[in-house]
Design a protein around this motif. Structure first.
Motif, mmCIF file in Angstrom:
data_model
loop_
_atom_site.group_PDB
_atom_site.id
_atom_site.type_symbol
_atom_site.label_atom_id
_atom_site.label_comp_id
_atom_site.label_asym_id
_atom_site.label_seq_id
_atom_site.Cartn_x
_atom_site.Cartn_y
_atom_site.Cartn_z
ATOM 1 N N TRP A 1 0.831 -1.211 0.000
ATOM 2 C CA TRP A 1 0.000 0.000 0.000
ATOM 3 C C TRP A 1 0.863 1.258 0.000
ATOM 4 O O TRP A 1 0.493 2.265 -0.608
ATOM 5 C CB TRP A 1 -0.928 -0.007 1.214
ATOM 6 C CG TRP A 1 -2.063 -0.969 1.060
ATOM 7 C CD1 TRP A 1 -2.139 -2.238 1.533
ATOM 8 C CD2 TRP A 1 -3.283 -0.740 0.352
ATOM 9 N NE1 TRP A 1 -3.332 -2.823 1.176
ATOM 10 C CE2 TRP A 1 -4.056 -1.926 0.451
ATOM 11 C CE3 TRP A 1 -3.816 0.341 -0.342
ATOM 12 C CZ2 TRP A 1 -5.314 -2.046 -0.116
ATOM 13 C CZ3 TRP A 1 -5.064 0.235 -0.920
ATOM 14 C CH2 TRP A 1 -5.809 -0.955 -0.806
ATOM 15 N N ASP B 1 -4.763 -6.541 -5.039
ATOM 16 C CA ASP B 1 -5.577 -5.588 -4.282
ATOM 17 C C ASP B 1 -7.034 -5.763 -4.705
ATOM 18 O O ASP B 1 -7.475 -5.181 -5.700
ATOM 19 C CB ASP B 1 -5.105 -4.156 -4.574
ATOM 20 C CG ASP B 1 -6.027 -3.109 -3.959
ATOM 21 O OD1 ASP B 1 -6.834 -3.466 -3.077
ATOM 22 O OD2 ASP B 1 -5.926 -1.938 -4.368
ATOM 23 N N THR C 1 -9.611 -1.907 -3.853
ATOM 24 C CA THR C 1 -9.603 -0.626 -4.552
ATOM 25 C C THR C 1 -10.418 -0.633 -5.844
ATOM 26 O O THR C 1 -11.168 0.317 -6.106
ATOM 27 C CB THR C 1 -8.156 -0.176 -4.831
ATOM 28 O OG1 THR C 1 -7.431 -0.116 -3.603
ATOM 29 C CG2 THR C 1 -8.141 1.203 -5.480
ATOM 30 N N SER D 1 -6.252 4.907 -0.963
ATOM 31 C CA SER D 1 -4.968 4.245 -0.683
ATOM 32 C C SER D 1 -4.249 4.941 0.464
ATOM 33 O O SER D 1 -3.544 4.292 1.251
ATOM 34 C CB SER D 1 -4.081 4.224 -1.936
ATOM 35 O OG SER D 1 -3.752 5.535 -2.351
ATOM 36 N N MET E 1 -3.127 3.135 3.806
ATOM 37 C CA MET E 1 -1.712 3.210 4.172
ATOM 38 C C MET E 1 -1.554 3.683 5.615
ATOM 39 O O MET E 1 -0.758 3.122 6.382
ATOM 40 C CB MET E 1 -0.981 4.160 3.229
ATOM 41 C CG MET E 1 0.513 4.316 3.532
ATOM 42 S SD MET E 1 1.296 5.616 2.548
ATOM 43 C CE MET E 1 0.529 7.083 3.236
#
Length: 477
Positions: free
Chosen positions: A128, A285, A288, A304, A308
């Motif tokens: 990430w 992923d 997303t 993101s 993160m």
């Protein structure tokens, strides 16, 4: 800590020397630490893809069952922490109630599994981190690089002023609630396509050969989403009025995380077609693309960033969590004494550096995808081995009269025994379930040692520990 102060500290004490660690956290900060370690984002986003691929769907029920049973385990931890609020948590309780040998086994399992958990968090968090900064591709070496950057950031947060650490952890919690939970609410109220029966559909349509196999695997995978609540107990020496605050923080952390995980997973399942979920689950992923499909591509960057931050808060919390176990073990003489030294501001810096270094070495396994899967599996299975040992020691000493829970702040009466028994049975069951070899849950060409990773690694650790204990006994005799 000096050698003389170490000698003054007895394993029979239920309170640590006040000069050891600052009591700098209230119930809110203890809760945020536990919440960040469990982390709904880290827990759910790490398993949603494999859950859908292996089970096909219907894994929401497994999440719910796992949460309920983990609340029973958390209750035993709360009972113990209300009487023994000492750095090291479950390691210290095993030593306190079961003796030195039990403590040694508990400590080795605890440290090994939490370091594996940190390695896993760093590897996935590094992905990430790289995504946020637009660095994609490069394969294993680049992922290891970004994982190392992630670990260095987590280390820096632990060595910074305590207020900096608190701020980042609080930011991570806000990111979880406002970002992931907020997005889940929008999906649930404005983009829902299915009725609630969809949560329990499609079980057995994945790679698992039967519906029962799919459900058992779903339970095993769900175990990852509800670990880490015990972090509240490992930092008891840094919490004000720990006998009352730590049990509250344990319950609050797991309950809050459980609520967010269940709601977020339900929102994702109900907002998208099953075929879409299956398709995205095959990517690195799986989340997303789903979010961008509903809200537009503009959301990818801020989303993101939210994930993160949540991963960084989780990673920094796991470093703190693990380093306190190492600090406690070294104070007892079960690890090098230099790891029990603290700085002028009462931070166990050496334990933090050791934790990050060991996790960094484990990160090198990221050059091999199969080895990473092994680390992930052991990080989960090892912690359930710790849950089984803690609840087992608690049950045995409760029945034999070596532990009187009525002396703690949390008094459950006869219900304490019932809960302890169920928690122990569940922990043993889930440990076996997680460790069970399943060829359909890994890649088709996975080597045999990957299928048997948890029994092999856990057995090797216990074997080496046994040899170490026997050699020390022979030397003393």
């Amino acid at each position: 800590m000096s050698v003389s102060s170490q000698k003054k500290y007895s394993s029979q004490n239920t309170q640590a020397p006040p000069e050891m660690l600052h009591r700098s956290m209230g119930v809110w900060h203890s809760f945020t630490l536990g919440f960040a370690v469990v982390s709904p984002v880290v827990g759910l986003y790490a398993i949603i893809g494999v859950q859908t691929t292996v089970t096909g769907g219907g894994w929401f029920a497994a999440l719910l069952i796992c949460l309920i049973m983990q609340l029973l385990v958390a209750t035993v931890y709360a009972e113990l922490s209300s009487q023994f609020p000492i750095a090291g948590g479950a390691y210290k309780w095993a030593r306190q109630l079961g003796g030195v040998t039990a403590g040694q086994y508990a400590g080795v399992i605890y440290v090994s599994s939490t370091i594996a958990m940190l390695t896993t968090t760093a590897y996935t968090g590094g992905i990430w981190l790289a995504t946020f900064w637009g660095s994609t591709g490069g394969g294993g070496p680049m992922m290891v690089f970004w994982g190392a950057v992630f670990l260095l950031l987590c280390m820096s947060l632990n060595l910074a002023h305590v207020n900096v650490f608190k701020s980042i952890i609080a930011l991570g919690v806000y990111a979880e609630f406002i970002g992931s939970f907020g997005i889940a609410m929008l999906l649930f109220f404005f983009f829902r396509q299915h009725g609630f029966s969809e949560l329990f559909q499609h079980m057995g349509t994945g790679t698992a050969p039967t519906e029962m196999a799919a459900f058992m695997t779903a339970l095993a995978i769900a175990g990852w989403a509800f670990i880490g609540f015990d972090a509240c107990s490992t930092t008891a020496e840094e919490t004000h009025n720990p006998k009352r605050m730590v049990p509250r923080a344990i319950f609050l952390a797991l309950s809050a995380v459980g609520t967010v995980v269940l709601f977020n997973s339900a929102s994702l399942i109900l907002a998208f077609d099953h075929d879409t979920l299956v398709s995205t689950s095959k990517t690195a992923d799986p989340v997303t693309p789903l979010i961008a499909e509903r809200f537009g591509s503009w959301v990818e960057k801020p989303f993101s960033a939210i994930v993160m931050i949540a991963f960084l808060a989780c990673g920094a919390s796991v470093v703190k969590y693990t380093s306190r176990i190492i600090f406690s073990m070294s104070r007892e003489g079960n690890m090098p004494s230099m790891l029990s030294h603290v700085t002028a501001d009462k931070t166990p810096r050496n334990a933090v550096l050791f934790t990050v270094t060991m996790a960094g070495l484990g990160l090198l396994l990221g050059l091999n995808d199969g080895a990473v899967a092994t680390v992930i599996a052991f990080g989960t299975g090892g912690l359930y081995a710790m849950f089984a040992m803690t609840t087992g020691v608690g049950l045995f000493t409760r029945l034999t009269g070596r532990w009187n829970p009525a002396l703690g702040e949390l008094k459950l009466g006869v219900w304490g025994l019932v809960i302890n028994t169920l928690a122990f049975a569940w922990s043993v069951f889930e440990l076996i379930n997680i460790a069970w070899p399943r060829s359909y849950a890994v890649s088709a060409d996975a080597p045999w040692w990957q299928l048997w990773a948890i029994p092999l690694v856990l057995g090797s650790i216990l074997g080496v520990t046994t040899l170490y204990i026997l050699i020390n006994k022979l030397r003393r005799n």
